[in-house]
Design a protein around this motif. Structure first.
Motif, PDB file in Angstrom:
ATOM      1  N   GLU A  68       2.610   8.762   6.853  1.00 24.01           N
ATOM      2  CA  GLU A  68       2.713   7.355   6.567  1.00 24.01           C
ATOM      3  C   GLU A  68       3.788   6.523   6.258  1.00 24.01           C
ATOM      4  O   GLU A  68       3.780   5.343   6.485  1.00 24.01           O
ATOM      5  CB  GLU A  68       1.995   7.411   4.941  1.00 24.01           C
TER       6      GLU A  68
ATOM      7  N   LEU B 271      -5.508  11.796  -4.796  1.00 23.73           N
ATOM      8  CA  LEU B 271      -6.092  10.358  -4.565  1.00 23.73           C
ATOM      9  C   LEU B 271      -7.525  10.662  -4.327  1.00 23.73           C
ATOM     10  O   LEU B 271      -8.340   9.792  -4.571  1.00 23.73           O
ATOM     11  CB  LEU B 271      -5.435   9.815  -3.342  1.00 23.73           C
TER      12      LEU B 271
ATOM     13  N   LYS C  26     -10.691   9.515  -6.322  1.00 20.30           N
ATOM     14  CA  LYS C  26     -11.896   8.783  -5.638  1.00 20.30           C
ATOM     15  C   LYS C  26     -13.187   9.424  -6.257  1.00 20.30           C
ATOM     16  O   LYS C  26     -14.029   8.622  -6.429  1.00 20.30           O
ATOM     17  CB  LYS C  26     -11.647   8.644  -4.214  1.00 20.30           C
TER      18      LYS C  26
ATOM     19  N   SER D 160      -1.948  13.151  -1.404  1.00 22.11           N
ATOM     20  CA  SER D 160      -2.943  12.926  -0.856  1.00 22.11           C
ATOM     21  C   SER D 160      -4.529  13.402  -1.543  1.00 22.11           C
ATOM     22  O   SER D 160      -5.318  12.725  -1.700  1.00 22.11           O
ATOM     23  CB  SER D 160      -3.162  13.186   0.560  1.00 22.11           C
TER      24      SER D 160
ATOM     25  N   THR E  96       0.602  -1.103   0.051  1.00 22.10           N
ATOM     26  CA  THR E  96       0.100  -0.167  -0.063  1.00 22.10           C
ATOM     27  C   THR E  96       0.930   1.311   0.089  1.00 22.10           C
ATOM     28  O   THR E  96       0.261   2.392   0.326  1.00 22.10           O
ATOM     29  CB  THR E  96      -0.917   0.172   1.336  1.00 22.10           C
ATOM     30  N   TYR E  97       2.158   1.152  -0.280  1.00 23.08           N
ATOM     31  CA  TYR E  97       3.111   2.426   0.124  1.00 23.08           C
ATOM     32  C   TYR E  97       4.091   2.377  -1.237  1.00 23.08           C
ATOM     33  O   TYR E  97       4.864   1.186  -0.933  1.00 23.08           O
ATOM     34  CB  TYR E  97       3.545   2.553   1.433  1.00 23.08           C
TER      35      TYR E  97
ATOM     36  N   HIS F 235      -3.698   2.091  -5.056  1.00 23.70           N
ATOM     37  CA  HIS F 235      -4.892   2.671  -4.381  1.00 23.70           C
ATOM     38  C   HIS F 235      -6.122   2.238  -5.333  1.00 23.70           C
ATOM     39  O   HIS F 235      -7.101   2.038  -4.777  1.00 23.70           O
ATOM     40  CB  HIS F 235      -4.910   3.940  -4.113  1.00 23.70           C
TER      41      HIS F 235
END
Length: 280
Positions: free
Chosen positions: A41, A227, A231, A224, A8-9, A192
């Motif tokens: 993060e 993202l 979405k 961020s 996830t990173y 993501h």
């Protein structure tokens, strides 16, 4: 134990090298970069990647270094003594352990995040020099010395709001997280949103980087925020054609996810006005 990208990173090679170098040197890793580039993060992902517990110390403008060690509640002890409480005989009942104490006494190695250190007073980093260097501190009320059972992996983040003291910087391994280029950003997005169609991703990221490069922008949108924007695009089921901008509408679709102040919104409205005027 070596840190690398997780499920996830996405950690660029230079970032992974910096993390592992700091661990090898047993020095705090000081991470700088513009807000939204994944500094906080990073600490969580280092803990996850290495299978270590994490302790998080979020710094505010009012935070004092002493709070990271411990706090002595003299007022409660005085009140209890007036009430005849037998606990007053043991001063340890009135000592609250801070985040550094928790990290030092942990039975296993932990990741300690000191988040946004530049928010605190300029003397805050200097007040932690000896504790971070020697991995111990003295508790004056009880006379005990707290020593780290296992040296924690310390990650310190800064948004560069103020300069940090040279003496503090000398004790850290430093890394600046550069803003991702198009290729790295695609990798981050694909982690993501693995089902995002390539045409929509290409169109959205091209527009995102054009917005970031706009002259006069007060706050550039971050990782961020892109993202969040993607979405919303998926939730609204928008196509690449829906994202098209022209002179009449220079603002991006759902621009509230990317532009976070009225000056930047006004800038794009002004650009649209100038474009319309130029086409008359």
């Amino acid at each position: 134990m070596k840190f690398a990208s997780t499920d996830t990173y996405i950690a660029p090679q230079d970032l992974a090298v910096a993390v592992n170098a700091a661990i090898t040197l047993e020095r705090p890793l000081l991470v700088k970069g513009e807000p939204g580039t994944g500094k906080t993060e990073l600490a969580r992902q280092v803990a996850h990647s290495m299978g270590l517990p994490m302790i998080e110390w979020n710094i505010k403008s009012t935070t004092r270094a002493q709070q990271g060690l411990y706090e002595y509640d003299a007022v409660s002890r005085l009140r209890d003594s007036q009430l005849g409480d037998p606990r007053v005989e043991d001063v340890s009942h009135y000592i609250k352990k801070g985040k550094l104490w928790q990290a030092f006494e942990a039975d296993e190695k932990v990741v300690l995040l000191i988040d946004e250190i530049d928010k605190a007073d300029i003397e805050f980093p200097n007040d932690l020099l000896q504790e971070l260097d020697k991995m111990e501190f003295h508790v004056y009320e009880t006379g005990e010395t707290v020593r780290a059972k296992h040296r924690p992996v310390i990650i310190i983040t800064s948004n560069n709001e103020k300069e940090l003291p040279d003496a503090f910087l000398r004790r850290c391994f430093f890394h600046y997280i550069r803003f991702p280029d198009m290729d790295v950003m695609r990798q981050i997005v694909e982690v993501h949103f693995p089902k995002l169609k390539d045409r929509l991703l290409t169109t959205a990221l091209t527009q995102f980087f054009e917005i970031r490069d706009t002259q006069g922008l007060k706050k550039k949108p971050s990782t961020s925020e892109v993202l969040d924007w993607l979405k919303l695009l998926l939730a609204e089921d928008l196509s690449p054609e829906d994202l098209a901008r022209d002179g009449a509408n220079a603002l991006p679709k759902l621009h509230g996810a990317l532009l976070k102040n009225e000056q930047d919104v006004a800038l794009f409205e002004r650009l649209a006005f100038l474009d319309r005027k130029g086409h008359r």
